[in-house]
Design a protein around this motif. Structure first.
Motif, PDB file in Angstrom:
ATOM      1  N   LEU A  95      -3.252  13.495  -5.630  1.00 15.33           N
ATOM      2  CA  LEU A  95      -2.349  12.542  -4.986  1.00 15.33           C
ATOM      3  C   LEU A  95      -2.953  11.142  -5.082  1.00 15.33           C
ATOM      4  O   LEU A  95      -4.165  10.960  -4.907  1.00 15.33           O
ATOM      5  CB  LEU A  95      -2.128  12.915  -3.513  1.00 15.33           C
ATOM      6  CG  LEU A  95      -1.349  14.216  -3.260  1.00 15.33           C
ATOM      7  CD1 LEU A  95      -1.302  14.518  -1.761  1.00 15.33           C
ATOM      8  CD2 LEU A  95       0.062  14.115  -3.823  1.00 15.33           C
ATOM      9  N   MET A  96      -2.085  10.154  -5.338  1.00 17.07           N
ATOM     10  CA  MET A  96      -2.533   8.790  -5.584  1.00 17.07           C
ATOM     11  C   MET A  96      -2.263   7.892  -4.374  1.00 17.07           C
ATOM     12  O   MET A  96      -1.301   8.096  -3.641  1.00 17.07           O
ATOM     13  CB  MET A  96      -1.823   8.202  -6.811  1.00 17.07           C
ATOM     14  CG  MET A  96      -2.134   8.915  -8.094  1.00 17.07           C
ATOM     15  SD  MET A  96      -1.009   8.452  -9.448  1.00 17.07           S
ATOM     16  CE  MET A  96      -1.201   6.672  -9.470  1.00 17.07           C
ATOM     17  N   THR A  97      -3.109   6.887  -4.216  1.00 17.06           N
ATOM     18  CA  THR A  97      -2.887   5.778  -3.290  1.00 17.06           C
ATOM     19  C   THR A  97      -2.927   4.489  -4.100  1.00 17.06           C
ATOM     20  O   THR A  97      -3.945   4.187  -4.738  1.00 17.06           O
ATOM     21  CB  THR A  97      -3.944   5.727  -2.183  1.00 17.06           C
ATOM     22  OG1 THR A  97      -3.909   6.956  -1.440  1.00 17.06           O
ATOM     23  CG2 THR A  97      -3.678   4.566  -1.236  1.00 17.06           C
ATOM     24  N   CYS A  98      -1.802   3.752  -4.098  1.00 16.59           N
ATOM     25  CA  CYS A  98      -1.668   2.562  -4.942  1.00 16.59           C
ATOM     26  C   CYS A  98      -1.763   1.293  -4.098  1.00 16.59           C
ATOM     27  O   CYS A  98      -1.218   1.228  -2.985  1.00 16.59           O
ATOM     28  CB  CYS A  98      -0.329   2.576  -5.688  1.00 16.59           C
ATOM     29  SG  CYS A  98      -0.090   4.019  -6.735  1.00 16.59           S
ATOM     30  N   TYR A  99      -2.448   0.284  -4.651  1.00 18.02           N
ATOM     31  CA  TYR A  99      -2.563  -1.037  -4.035  1.00 18.02           C
ATOM     32  C   TYR A  99      -1.924  -2.032  -5.005  1.00 18.02           C
ATOM     33  O   TYR A  99      -2.506  -2.366  -6.050  1.00 18.02           O
ATOM     34  CB  TYR A  99      -4.025  -1.382  -3.774  1.00 18.02           C
ATOM     35  CG  TYR A  99      -4.732  -0.360  -2.910  1.00 18.02           C
ATOM     36  CD1 TYR A  99      -4.718  -0.467  -1.529  1.00 18.02           C
ATOM     37  CD2 TYR A  99      -5.388   0.729  -3.487  1.00 18.02           C
ATOM     38  CE1 TYR A  99      -5.349   0.482  -0.725  1.00 18.02           C
ATOM     39  CE2 TYR A  99      -6.019   1.677  -2.704  1.00 18.02           C
ATOM     40  CZ  TYR A  99      -5.998   1.553  -1.321  1.00 18.02           C
ATOM     41  OH  TYR A  99      -6.616   2.499  -0.544  1.00 18.02           O
ATOM     42  N   ILE A 152       0.876  -1.177   0.000  1.00 18.50           N
ATOM     43  CA  ILE A 152       0.000   0.000   0.000  1.00 18.50           C
ATOM     44  C   ILE A 152       0.906   1.218   0.000  1.00 18.50           C
ATOM     45  O   ILE A 152       1.703   1.411   0.920  1.00 18.50           O
ATOM     46  CB  ILE A 152      -0.939   0.012   1.214  1.00 18.50           C
ATOM     47  CG1 ILE A 152      -1.841  -1.217   1.211  1.00 18.50           C
ATOM     48  CG2 ILE A 152      -1.774   1.285   1.220  1.00 18.50           C
ATOM     49  CD1 ILE A 152      -2.739  -1.311   2.431  1.00 18.50           C
ATOM     50  N   LEU A 153       0.808   2.026  -1.034  1.00 21.07           N
ATOM     51  CA  LEU A 153       1.681   3.188  -1.233  1.00 21.07           C
ATOM     52  C   LEU A 153       0.803   4.431  -1.335  1.00 21.07           C
ATOM     53  O   LEU A 153      -0.068   4.513  -2.213  1.00 21.07           O
ATOM     54  CB  LEU A 153       2.518   2.976  -2.494  1.00 21.07           C
ATOM     55  CG  LEU A 153       3.518   4.034  -2.925  1.00 21.07           C
ATOM     56  CD1 LEU A 153       4.631   3.388  -3.759  1.00 21.07           C
ATOM     57  CD2 LEU A 153       2.859   5.133  -3.764  1.00 21.07           C
ATOM     58  N   LYS A 154       1.038   5.392  -0.455  1.00 16.71           N
ATOM     59  CA  LYS A 154       0.218   6.605  -0.431  1.00 16.71           C
ATOM     60  C   LYS A 154       1.094   7.833  -0.608  1.00 16.71           C
ATOM     61  O   LYS A 154       1.999   8.084   0.189  1.00 16.71           O
ATOM     62  CB  LYS A 154      -0.546   6.693   0.892  1.00 16.71           C
ATOM     63  CG  LYS A 154      -1.509   7.880   0.947  1.00 16.71           C
ATOM     64  CD  LYS A 154      -2.331   7.867   2.223  1.00 16.71           C
ATOM     65  CE  LYS A 154      -3.323   9.025   2.239  1.00 16.71           C
ATOM     66  NZ  LYS A 154      -4.131   9.020   3.475  1.00 16.71           N
ATOM     67  N   GLU A 155       0.814   8.591  -1.671  1.00 13.64           N
ATOM     68  CA  GLU A 155       1.530   9.854  -1.886  1.00 13.64           C
ATOM     69  C   GLU A 155       1.087  10.868  -0.836  1.00 13.64           C
ATOM     70  O   GLU A 155      -0.114  11.072  -0.617  1.00 13.64           O
ATOM     71  CB  GLU A 155       1.266  10.373  -3.297  1.00 13.64           C
ATOM     72  CG  GLU A 155       1.849   9.483  -4.390  1.00 13.64           C
ATOM     73  CD  GLU A 155       1.568   9.978  -5.785  1.00 13.64           C
ATOM     74  OE1 GLU A 155       2.268   9.551  -6.722  1.00 13.64           O
ATOM     75  OE2 GLU A 155       0.629  10.799  -5.961  1.00 13.64           O
TER      76      GLU A 155
END
Length: 413
Positions: A109-113, A90-93
């Motif tokens: 801003l993006m949040t990647c799964y 889980i990556l959150k800008e």
């Protein structure tokens, strides 16, 4: 020694249990279904690069780069977590460092799964993302993310990557120096063995130069006394002539008696000979029937992605673009024979059928990238249908590596 081995084994297990390190540079793309940065655009494709610094507690931090020619460029910091067991991220800008966008665009801003996977040397992060508007916290859209681990960045490397590279270089130098030292110790000539009481070896028996030693006539006083006692005990026996010693005579091996073959043996040998000849003939016939290896399969690496066993004779192969349609073009070889030439991957499949038989069990399919599309690499989804069973295989190829799938026909008993 046993304790040391046990300690090293435990240490190796501990290191492996920590999981795969994802520290490094990952580059690919993300696609937005709602036009993430420009209004009125149904789908946008952006290049995406992330530089990850994995922490001891499996937390992650670093920077992301989003860019597309002169339309958009953004650099953001991020934080997140890496689950080693499930291999999910889980990556959150968290904030923008640099931004260049048009007048009608809004910063998001993006949040990647993401899911981590590895196929040979290829390491991939892929998944989905959501995004929010920095100004009003509204929805900015969502889409898909695809990234591959790469050695170099399109931008400047972050300090943690530079330190990591320096540490690896120092570690490599220490290991190479250690290996050289061990090699030098191993190759050091051993000391010459000497006599037991004298370090100079003067007590070692010296080789004899007597003619009697060479000729084999080495009777000593002890042997003469034995002969005399024997002659004394045999006064009534006839004198025995001694054979003259032969100089340099070699031992003679007695000749083996000729082998007489029986009729069953001859028939068995003739049968074996005929079966060998038949196998040689069949091998030569197969070699003649084999299609010459195409140049593109020789010059590129043919990476085996998966081997599938099927029971049905009739097999259906369908090839789709994996994700976004970006004009990926492929060619497909079946047992080194070209069956699809410059096929464009899309929502509608590129299809072919294969007929299996007990004499034709192995079927090798090699997918060759004719281009990389708008978003490298060339990716495809292969769907294999055999009777009621269906198999899905994700394929990735580029200008130096092909993707290979082997189908093996195993008839029902």
């Amino acid at each position: 020694m046993r304790w040391v081995f046990t300690f090293i084994s435990c240490l190796f297990f501990l290191l492996n249990s920590q999981g795969q390190s994802i520290t490094g540079i990952w580059r690919g793309y993300f696609s937005s279904s709602n036009g993430l940065y420009r209004e009125g655009i149904q789908e946008e494709m952006y290049k995406y690069e992330i530089q990850i610094d994995q922490q001891p507690n499996n937390g992650i931090k670093g920077v992301t780069y989003s860019y597309k020619t002169t339309v958009f460029y953004g650099k953001a910091t991020f934080q997140g977590i890496y689950n080693v067991k499930s291999k999910t991220i889980i990556l959150k800008e968290t904030g923008l460092v640099d931004l260049k966008i048009g007048d009608k665009s809004e910063p998001c801003l993006m949040t990647c799964y993401l899911d981590y996977s590895k196929m040979g040397k290829l390491e991939v992060l892929q998944g989905t993302f959501i995004s929010i508007n920095i100004k009003d916290k509204g929805d900015c859209g969502n889409g898909k993310v695809y990234l591959e681990r790469v050695p170099d960045s399109d931008f400047e490397k972050e300090d943690f990557l530079k330190k990591n590279a320096t540490a690896k270089s120092k570690k490599g130098n220490l290991e190479s120096a250690k290996k050289e030292t061990e090699t030098a110790k191993f190759n050091k000539p051993k000391e010459t063995l000497t006599g037991k009481n004298s370090p100079s070896g003067n007590n070692l028996p010296k080789p004899s130069n007597k003619l009697s030693d060479i000729s084999g006539n080495t009777n000593t006083g002890k042997s003469n006394n034995i002969e005399k006692s024997n002659n004394a005990g045999k006064t009534n026996s006839a004198p025995v002539k001694k054979a003259a010693p032969t100089v340099g005579a070699l031992p003679v091996t007695p000749a083996e008696p000729p082998v007489i073959q029986t009729m069953p043996q001859r028939r068995a040998e003739e049968s074996n000979s005929s079966s060998v000849k038949r196998e040689q003939t069949e091998t030569e016939t197969r070699e003649k029937k084999q299609t010459p290896l195409p140049k593109v399969l020789v010059e590129r690496e043919n990476k085996l992605v998966k081997t599938i066993q099927v029971e049905d004779e009739n097999i259906q192969i369908d090839l789709f673009d994996n994700g976004t349609i970006d004009n990926d073009t492929i060619s497909v070889f079946h047992n080194n024979k070209l069956v699809i030439k410059h096929g464009r991957l899309a929502f509608n499949p590129i299809s072919l059928k294969i007929k299996c038989s007990p004499e034709d069990k192995l079927h090798e399919l090699v997918v060759v990238a004719e281009n990389l599309g708008e978003i490298p690499p060339n990716t495809a989804l292969m769907v294999i249908t055999a009777g009621k069973k269906r198999y899905e295989v994700f394929l990735s190829s580029n200008e130096s590596r092909n993707a290979k799938v082997i189908i093996e026909f195993v008839p029902r008993n």
